[in-house]
Write an enzyme that holds these catalytic residues in place. Structure first.
Site: not given
Length: 227
Positions: A65, A67, A78, A186
């Site tokens: 997704d 942010y 990211f 992750h």
């Protein structure tokens, strides 16, 4: 109206934009942007594709997704722009980057320098509602981003896929065996200590690239913290 991509992605994805799922997605997005706060801004949805042309991709880093906080998402997985507080997952990415390659910790989380070297920073869902993670999942984005992954996998020249976490790793069947895959937990604070730290994805990616006769990525950022 179809999105206009400023490079070779336009031709590669043209058929996708005519498919019923994309027409439904487009209608959903028009309503969403009109009635609620959605990230990233509409003109930044396809930043990853605009900044990293298909023929220049050497490394793919898959996110899930964007942010979901104000001012964070700008179309690169990211990444956050200069002046925006670095989110925890990206802080952990920078810690691993320092441990792996000795890179100083950057002062900001703007990853445009990676994207312009051929690192495709692709989320599998390209929009999200304010404060509601995964709120735009299942609306059609996954079909488009699966098509992007398949198009990359079809390329003859090998590339490196960096897959952090179970969601990214669920795309392995789309990638096939021609390309290099680096996988680990992750970088989220919830999972980074379960194997992300110490996984050395950056040096491993460069070793694969150099083994294939390709130029390595200059992973170290230009803006770094002062001692």
């Amino acid at each position: 109206m179809k999105p206009f991509l400023h490079n070779d992605w336009q031709e590669i994805l043209a058929d996708e934009f005519d498919k019923p799922y994309y027409q439904k997605l487009r209608a959903f997005l028009k309503q969403a942007y009109r009635t609620e706060r959605v990230f990233p801004p509409m003109n930044a949805i396809y930043t990853a594709l605009h900044e990293t042309p298909y023929h220049e991709v050497r490394v793919v880093i898959l996110g899930q997704d964007p942010y979901h906080g104000a001012g964070q998402a700008h179309g690169l997985a990211f990444s956050v722009q200069e002046g925006v507080r670095v989110p925890p997952s990206l802080q952990n990415i920078f810690k691993e980057l320092q441990a792996d390659l000795g890179c100083p910790i950057p002062t900001d989380g703007y990853l445009l320098g990676w994207a312009r070297q051929g690192v495709l920073l692709l989320n599998t869902t390209l929009t999200v509602a304010d404060g509601r993670p995964k709120s735009h999942a299942g609306q059609g984005w996954e079909e488009l981003t699966d098509a992007i992954i398949k198009a990359l996998a079809a390329r003859e020249r090998p590339m490196v896929f960096i897959l952090w976490g179970a969601h990214a790793q669920s795309k392995i069947p789309l990638i096939g065996h021609r390309h290099h895959i680096i996988k680990s937990p992750h970088p989220s604070p919830l999972s980074a200590h379960r194997g992300f730290f110490g996984s050395r994805p950056f040096s491993r990616a460069n070793a694969y690239l150099e083994g294939d006769g390709l130029r390595p990525i200059a992973w170290c950022m230009t803006h770094v913290e002062e001692d």
